[in-house]
Design a protein around this motif. Structure first.
Motif, PDB file in Angstrom:
ATOM      1  N   ASN A   1       0.657  -1.101  -0.002  1.00 40.91           N
ATOM      2  CA  ASN A   1      -0.127   0.071  -0.050  1.00 40.91           C
ATOM      3  C   ASN A   1       0.813   1.242  -0.058  1.00 40.91           C
ATOM      4  N   LEU A   2       0.685   2.092  -0.848  1.00 43.07           N
ATOM      5  CA  LEU A   2       1.453   3.387  -0.969  1.00 43.07           C
ATOM      6  C   LEU A   2       1.111   4.426   0.198  1.00 43.07           C
ATOM      7  N   ARG A   3       0.038   4.265   0.659  1.00 44.37           N
ATOM      8  CA  ARG A   3      -0.262   5.358   1.564  1.00 44.37           C
ATOM      9  C   ARG A   3      -0.106   4.850   3.077  1.00 44.37           C
ATOM     10  N   ASN A   4      -0.204   3.771   3.407  1.00 47.91           N
ATOM     11  CA  ASN A   4       0.301   3.348   4.997  1.00 47.91           C
ATOM     12  C   ASN A   4       1.260   2.300   5.092  1.00 47.91           C
ATOM     13  N   GLY A   5       1.795   1.559   3.706  1.00 43.48           N
ATOM     14  CA  GLY A   5       3.021   0.513   3.678  1.00 43.48           C
ATOM     15  C   GLY A   5       2.494  -0.894   4.140  1.00 43.48           C
TER      16      GLY A   5
ATOM     17  N   TYR B   1      -0.744  11.774  -7.001  1.00 41.75           N
ATOM     18  CA  TYR B   1      -1.991  10.915  -7.348  1.00 41.75           C
ATOM     19  C   TYR B   1      -2.980  12.047  -7.396  1.00 41.75           C
ATOM     20  N   GLU B   2      -3.520  12.569  -8.488  1.00 48.08           N
ATOM     21  CA  GLU B   2      -4.338  13.668  -8.379  1.00 48.08           C
ATOM     22  C   GLU B   2      -3.760  14.890  -7.706  1.00 48.08           C
ATOM     23  N   ALA B   3      -4.176  15.281  -6.382  1.00 52.37           N
ATOM     24  CA  ALA B   3      -3.245  16.256  -5.530  1.00 52.37           C
ATOM     25  C   ALA B   3      -2.763  15.634  -4.515  1.00 52.37           C
ATOM     26  N   GLU B   4      -2.570  14.376  -4.194  1.00 52.57           N
ATOM     27  CA  GLU B   4      -1.880  13.872  -3.154  1.00 52.57           C
ATOM     28  C   GLU B   4      -0.569  13.384  -3.467  1.00 52.57           C
ATOM     29  N   ALA B   5       0.416  13.876  -2.553  1.00 47.33           N
ATOM     30  CA  ALA B   5       1.691  13.250  -2.660  1.00 47.33           C
ATOM     31  C   ALA B   5       1.747  12.038  -2.122  1.00 47.33           C
TER      32      ALA B   5
END
Length: 187
Positions: free
Chosen positions: A45-49, A118-122
């Motif tokens: 997962n790219l957000r929480n690993g 991704y869209e506006a989120e780094a």
């Protein structure tokens, strides 16, 4: 966003799955004796690993995500946040210091790094592959120790410990590969 078949997933692909953004770390194509073939995909997962193992059959459709990459300049760190400036618009953004993981010590003032959006989120940040550092502490070279694979420990100016060849001395500038965190060459 394009949809791809489950058997077209390759390592490094970024997928939207179960409402999250995942990167395919490892893909094994399995063809059992009975039943249809499938792709066994290890994802992170790219957000929480967090990690996930999932099976995709060739008939399964998966959403492939394309990230926008922007070069941004590192300005300073404040309260555990890294401040970057967009090189074109001069806008400043703050990202958590842990976005770089264990490569954080290699970030230097004014360094240009690549941030994926991704869209506006780094989502992620990548340092240059090679960074120049200075050796602040290492053992002196032992005379006669010229074996091809002999290395000695050294401490860099950013506090990172690496193994260097015996000919590298104290206060010397060296180039370190940020992906493997190993000595690459003399600067």
């Amino acid at each position: 966003m394009p949809k791809i078949n489950g058997n077209e997933i390759k390592p490094g692909n970024i997928l939207e799955h179960n409402g999250g953004l995942w990167i395919a770390v490892k893909v094994d194509h399995v063809k059992p004796g009975k039943g249809g073939a499938f792709a066994q995909v290890e994802m992170k997962n790219l957000r929480n690993g967090s990690k996930l193992n999932e099976r995709f059959r060739s008939a399964d459709k998966v959403e492939k995500v394309r990230l926008d990459q922007k070069d941004q300049q590192f300005l300073y760190e404040t309260d555990g946040m890294l401040v970057f400036m967009d090189m074109e618009t001069y806008e400043q953004i703050e990202l958590p210091a842990d976005i770089l993981g264990d490569r954080r010590p290699f970030l230097q003032d004014g360094m240009t790094i690549q941030i994926e959006y991704y869209e506006a989120e780094a989502i992620s940040a990548a340092l240059p592959q090679k960074v120049t550092c200075t050796v602040v502490e290492t053992e002196p070279a032992v005379k006669g120790q010229t074996a091809a694979n002999s290395f000695k420990p050294a401490v860099l100016d950013n506090g990172v410990r690496v193994m260097v060849p015996p000919f590298v001395g104290q206060d010397e500038a060296i180039v370190v590969n940020t992906e493997t965190m190993e000595y690459a060459e003399r600067a």
